[in-house]
Scaffold this active site. Sequence first.
Site, PDB file in Angstrom:
ATOM      1  N   GLY A   1     -70.835 -15.504 -72.117  1.00  0.00           N
ATOM      2  CA  GLY A   1     -69.486 -15.469 -71.777  1.00  0.00           C
ATOM      3  C   GLY A   1     -69.286 -14.648 -70.672  1.00  0.00           C
ATOM      4  O   GLY A   1     -68.269 -14.079 -70.606  1.00  0.00           O
ATOM      5  N   ALA A   2     -70.287 -14.410 -69.768  1.00  0.00           N
ATOM      6  CA  ALA A   2     -70.336 -13.374 -68.714  1.00  0.00           C
ATOM      7  C   ALA A   2     -69.436 -13.832 -67.718  1.00  0.00           C
ATOM      8  O   ALA A   2     -68.990 -12.743 -66.839  1.00  0.00           O
ATOM      9  CB  ALA A   2     -71.433 -13.244 -68.074  1.00  0.00           C
TER      10      ALA A   2
ATOM     11  N   ASP B   1     -62.770 -13.669 -69.274  1.00  0.00           N
ATOM     12  CA  ASP B   1     -61.855 -12.288 -69.154  1.00  0.00           C
ATOM     13  C   ASP B   1     -62.161 -11.003 -69.751  1.00  0.00           C
ATOM     14  O   ASP B   1     -62.261 -10.131 -69.093  1.00  0.00           O
ATOM     15  CB  ASP B   1     -60.526 -12.879 -69.926  1.00  0.00           C
ATOM     16  CG  ASP B   1     -59.522 -13.390 -69.021  1.00  0.00           C
ATOM     17  OD1 ASP B   1     -60.078 -13.585 -67.793  1.00  0.00           O
ATOM     18  OD2 ASP B   1     -58.418 -13.790 -69.399  1.00  0.00           O
TER      19      ASP B   1
ATOM     20  N   TYR C   1     -70.488 -20.017 -81.800  1.00  0.00           N
ATOM     21  CA  TYR C   1     -71.310 -18.848 -82.614  1.00  0.00           C
ATOM     22  C   TYR C   1     -72.597 -19.699 -83.058  1.00  0.00           C
ATOM     23  O   TYR C   1     -73.552 -19.385 -82.925  1.00  0.00           O
ATOM     24  CB  TYR C   1     -70.507 -18.311 -83.766  1.00  0.00           C
ATOM     25  CG  TYR C   1     -69.905 -17.250 -83.305  1.00  0.00           C
ATOM     26  CD1 TYR C   1     -69.471 -16.973 -81.912  1.00  0.00           C
ATOM     27  CD2 TYR C   1     -69.127 -16.064 -84.249  1.00  0.00           C
ATOM     28  CE1 TYR C   1     -68.710 -15.943 -81.477  1.00  0.00           C
ATOM     29  CE2 TYR C   1     -68.606 -15.081 -83.771  1.00  0.00           C
ATOM     30  CZ  TYR C   1     -68.143 -14.859 -82.613  1.00  0.00           C
ATOM     31  OH  TYR C   1     -67.388 -13.914 -82.068  1.00  0.00           O
TER      32      TYR C   1
ATOM     33  N   LYS D   1     -64.134 -10.794 -82.620  1.00  0.00           N
ATOM     34  CA  LYS D   1     -63.368 -11.352 -83.544  1.00  0.00           C
ATOM     35  C   LYS D   1     -62.449 -12.726 -82.757  1.00  0.00           C
ATOM     36  O   LYS D   1     -62.543 -12.871 -81.568  1.00  0.00           O
ATOM     37  CB  LYS D   1     -61.983 -10.692 -83.901  1.00  0.00           C
ATOM     38  CG  LYS D   1     -61.072 -10.173 -83.201  1.00  0.00           C
ATOM     39  CD  LYS D   1     -60.011  -9.199 -83.573  1.00  0.00           C
ATOM     40  CE  LYS D   1     -58.977  -8.733 -82.842  1.00  0.00           C
ATOM     41  NZ  LYS D   1     -57.920  -9.888 -82.588  1.00  0.00           N
TER      42      LYS D   1
ATOM     43  N   TYR E   1     -60.942  -1.324 -81.608  1.00  0.00           N
ATOM     44  CA  TYR E   1     -60.045  -0.356 -82.097  1.00  0.00           C
ATOM     45  C   TYR E   1     -61.180   0.994 -82.645  1.00  0.00           C
ATOM     46  O   TYR E   1     -60.645   2.257 -82.467  1.00  0.00           O
ATOM     47  CB  TYR E   1     -59.052  -0.551 -83.386  1.00  0.00           C
ATOM     48  CG  TYR E   1     -57.526  -0.764 -82.433  1.00  0.00           C
ATOM     49  CD1 TYR E   1     -57.489  -1.748 -81.512  1.00  0.00           C
ATOM     50  CD2 TYR E   1     -56.691   0.206 -82.508  1.00  0.00           C
ATOM     51  CE1 TYR E   1     -56.507  -1.711 -80.746  1.00  0.00           C
ATOM     52  CE2 TYR E   1     -55.275   0.018 -81.704  1.00  0.00           C
ATOM     53  CZ  TYR E   1     -55.308  -0.900 -80.767  1.00  0.00           C
ATOM     54  OH  TYR E   1     -54.412  -1.018 -80.050  1.00  0.00           O
TER      55      TYR E   1
ATOM     56  N   ASP F   1     -54.100 -11.161 -86.300  1.00  0.00           N
ATOM     57  CA  ASP F   1     -54.457 -10.837 -84.943  1.00  0.00           C
ATOM     58  C   ASP F   1     -54.736  -9.293 -84.879  1.00  0.00           C
ATOM     59  O   ASP F   1     -55.598  -8.687 -84.401  1.00  0.00           O
ATOM     60  CB  ASP F   1     -53.442 -11.301 -83.915  1.00  0.00           C
ATOM     61  CG  ASP F   1     -53.940 -10.948 -82.501  1.00  0.00           C
ATOM     62  OD1 ASP F   1     -55.191 -11.153 -82.414  1.00  0.00           O
ATOM     63  OD2 ASP F   1     -52.853 -10.617 -81.648  1.00  0.00           O
TER      64      ASP F   1
ATOM     65  N   HIS G   1     -57.508  -4.433 -86.568  1.00  0.00           N
ATOM     66  CA  HIS G   1     -57.666  -2.949 -86.128  1.00  0.00           C
ATOM     67  C   HIS G   1     -56.783  -1.920 -87.105  1.00  0.00           C
ATOM     68  O   HIS G   1     -57.236  -0.964 -87.258  1.00  0.00           O
ATOM     69  CB  HIS G   1     -56.521  -3.080 -85.033  1.00  0.00           C
ATOM     70  CG  HIS G   1     -57.063  -3.997 -83.884  1.00  0.00           C
ATOM     71  ND1 HIS G   1     -58.474  -4.335 -83.946  1.00  0.00           N
ATOM     72  CD2 HIS G   1     -56.534  -4.860 -83.094  1.00  0.00           C
ATOM     73  CE1 HIS G   1     -58.647  -5.337 -82.781  1.00  0.00           C
ATOM     74  NE2 HIS G   1     -57.626  -5.654 -82.490  1.00  0.00           N
TER      75      HIS G   1
ATOM     76  N   LYS H   1     -45.450  -7.970 -81.019  1.00  0.00           N
ATOM     77  CA  LYS H   1     -45.280  -8.258 -79.515  1.00  0.00           C
ATOM     78  C   LYS H   1     -43.894  -8.184 -79.003  1.00  0.00           C
ATOM     79  O   LYS H   1     -42.938  -8.264 -79.779  1.00  0.00           O
ATOM     80  CB  LYS H   1     -45.756  -9.640 -79.250  1.00  0.00           C
ATOM     81  CG  LYS H   1     -47.049  -9.821 -79.807  1.00  0.00           C
ATOM     82  CD  LYS H   1     -48.345  -9.625 -78.532  1.00  0.00           C
ATOM     83  CE  LYS H   1     -49.537  -9.938 -79.194  1.00  0.00           C
ATOM     84  NZ  LYS H   1     -50.564  -9.387 -78.499  1.00  0.00           N
TER      85      LYS H   1
HETATM   86  C1  BG6 Z   1     -56.658  -7.957 -79.730  1.00  0.00           C
HETATM   87  C2  BG6 Z   1     -55.497  -8.700 -79.940  1.00  0.00           C
HETATM   88  O1  BG6 Z   1     -57.368  -7.617 -80.537  1.00  0.00           O
HETATM   89  O2  BG6 Z   1     -55.887  -6.346 -79.292  1.00  0.00           O
HETATM   90  C3  BG6 Z   1     -54.267  -8.758 -78.894  1.00  0.00           C
HETATM   91  O3  BG6 Z   1     -55.834 -10.087 -79.939  1.00  0.00           O
HETATM   92  C4  BG6 Z   1     -53.759  -7.288 -78.739  1.00  0.00           C
HETATM   93  O4  BG6 Z   1     -53.495  -9.559 -79.181  1.00  0.00           O
HETATM   94  C5  BG6 Z   1     -55.100  -6.454 -78.397  1.00  0.00           C
HETATM   95  O5  BG6 Z   1     -52.982  -7.449 -77.470  1.00  0.00           O
HETATM   96  C6  BG6 Z   1     -54.487  -5.028 -78.027  1.00  0.00           C
HETATM   97  O6  BG6 Z   1     -55.515  -4.112 -77.731  1.00  0.00           O
HETATM   98  P1  BG6 Z   1     -55.155  -2.660 -76.841  1.00  0.00           P
HETATM   99  O7  BG6 Z   1     -56.451  -2.278 -76.461  1.00  0.00           O
HETATM  100  O8  BG6 Z   1     -54.620  -3.362 -75.673  1.00  0.00           O
HETATM  101  O9  BG6 Z   1     -54.521  -1.823 -77.618  1.00  0.00           O
END
Ligand code: BG6
Length: 824
Positions: free
Chosen positions: A44-45, A48, A161, A186, A217, A274, A279, A372
């Site tokens: 997936g190089a 994004d 996968y 994930k 995280y 999500d 996290h 969000k």
């Molecule tokens: C991702 C989520 O795991 O973490 C996103 O899928 C979220 O929805 C992102 O925006 C937040 O990460 P960071 O590093 O920008 O705090």
Amino acid sequence: MLAQLYFKRLPGWWKMLVVAMCMALLACLQAQELQGHVSIILLGATGDLAKKYLWQGLFQLYLDEVGKGYSFSFHGAALTSTKQGQEFIAKVLESLSCPEDMAPGRCAELRGQFQQLSQYRHLRTSEDYMALSKDIEAQLQHKGLQEAGRIFYFSVPPFAYADIARNINSSCRPGPGAWLRVVLEKPFGHDRLSAQQLATELGSFFQEKEMYRVDHYLGKQAVAQILPFRDQNRKALDGLWNRHHVERVEIIMKETVDAEGRTSFYEEYGVIRDVLQNHLTEVLTLVAMELPHNISSSEAVLRHKLQAFRALRGLQKGSAVLGQYQAYSEQVRREQRKPDSFRSLTPTFAGILVHMDNLRWEGVPFLLMSGKALDERVGYVRILFRNQAYCAQNEKRWVADQSQCLPRQIVFYIGHGELGSPAVLVSRNLFRPSLPSKSWKEVEGRPRLHLFGRPLSDYYAYSPVREQDAYSVLISHIFHGRKDSFITTENLLASWVFWTPLLDSLAHEVPRLYPGGAENGHLLDFEFSGTQLRFSQQQLEQLVPGPGSAPKPSDFQVLQAKYRESPLISAWPEELIAKLAEDIEATAVRAVQRFGEFHLALSGGSSPVPLFEQLATRHYGFPWAHTHLWLVDERCVPLRDPESNFQGLQAHLLQHVRVPHYNVHPMPVHLHQRLCAEEDRGAQMYASEISALVTNSSFDLVLLGMGMDGHTASLFPQSPAGLEGTQLVVLTRSPSKPHERMSLSLPLINRAHKVAVLVMGRMKREITMLVSRVGHEPKKWPISGVLPSSGQLVWKDPVKSFCDGDTSFVGRAVMEMVQTIQVL
Ligand code: BG6
């Protein structure tokens, strides 16, 4: 020549020393060479994530490791055509940056080397994978290199996968003696079952030690610092890090961005899956886990983390508040071509109240929150300590590092926000923390900055000497095999076991709409009491969402005041629960005044939970010391099982009140290490206990519920057990799991002085209507057989009986129907 000359002049022992040093140096150089070659394949190089973080992370790895004995090759792989892929990668590599303190010349040199070592390849078929492996082997042979290992980084959607894993396993494993590491991103499933399926599938290709599941995280510097901080400050924290001192823990991730452009993913996942399931839960376990003696042992860290997962108390619907920014549904309609009528229920905001069932944290609220389209982007973990001090001096004389009256907190500031960088903050009135001076430095004064209600100068504040992106940190940990920064299969499943029941129970919940950004005002503020969380601002739920139509209570259908010929109280749930609790307390007080004790039989399930919590938090005059608690029914599971009614009673009531242990009477469903075996005579034992302790076997109050099939207690339609006869307690069978039950019989229930039937939830509406019309037909609808018969039977409105000061409760029955708001 010169060296030879000097060497000759040296005394004998010096010569020996020099020879030894040279040999050691040579051995060292050889050892470095022997470290071997590492191939890193980025799948997936051209995506994004790769563009934003992963190539930079790989470059950083190269910068850190170059010259330390390893050689590298980097293979960017994707489905993109070779030409396009090469162009893409060339562009990304051009833009790679070096740390600020590196000289530009050195940076250019190293970037040039990295570019040389990196190449793109189209990777799709099993032949492509075989060719990749052959190329690696040929390269090793050609350069005479020993292979150290291969890293495959899956930056691809999870549906890809299995195929990739199969190909790697069958044709891309490194030779003997070299390691394989596969890195997975994930989502790792959608709930417990899908996570388990995915884990099983991956487990058929890779060993546990080969898999590195990323939660980025864990690579954030402030998060990665939690355990080292706890370790290095053990002495100061030992007495503080527990329920006696911590008032609450907040684990927060606020975002300003919304889900536009990703709604196809977001619709399926929502904020809990999500962000919270992964996290925030990971961060929670780092704060809550018992600290291993040796935090550099990955195995010990992971084991302790797993224990923390297992101590998480199960969540109820009431543990969550949900929101959705107003533009979300429209974005989904547009991006997924849904009809105009489509309205999404996916939450984009969630606040969750978590508790831990262990001695260290019992009773301490852990608040998790993410959303969000909020007013700011910031992430932090804040541990707020209780304050038991009183300061005699005027507030103006309070000094940050001396006054015990100023707030005391420790904050792991993950990033963004007012501070703009990761940090660790410790209130000066707590202690001066110790942080590794090579990697963390004190934050220079920013006099105007206030954080968490205090000027920055009130804190010992540290930030990283060199800010590092989470992915760079994690890639380095993968390279060094530090498994504690990744999610093991066991931990992953433990997290899903915790979250799935809540997600299921919230599936049809309507989230509160919020406008987004600063306009949210206080709409999303929430507060907790006991185990319940609620928005601070009450707002009526939209009945029929329409322009400017604020619904009134009269818009909801209210059941008539008589129900089955008896008085019916129907009101807003909170009000009604409050009335019911008041009535129960008054009944208890009266029973204790007259007879010295109060016998209360309680049902399980979710309906009585708000009632229990009301009793636990608002009724300090309740005569608990003289109350006997009995179970109306029980599931045949061990008492500590989350499905056990007793467990619910324990979680929501018993642990908050002071009922003497000998007054608590769980049903004996678990005897001789088996569940509800006839031969164990558990039902008869319970009946004897009731007969021995409860005068005339007439409970003072029995609290019942009603199922959608008209069952009550564990007495089910079409199943004769317990509907009539002389048995007081019976074993029954439920159509739903767990099937085996123990229940008070209908005749015993009907001997009670008072019965309250609590019906909650709009799902019960139909059966409530139906039962209001039927006669006495317990075989079809066991609830219709509830007719307390001791003494004179009078159905009465409890509020009136109270206000009238009526004392003749014996022989009376009250039926209270709680009707929830009917959202059409
Ligand atoms: C991702 C989520 O795991 O973490 C996103 O899928 C979220 O929805 C992102 O925006 C937040 O990460 P960071 O590093 O920008 O705090």
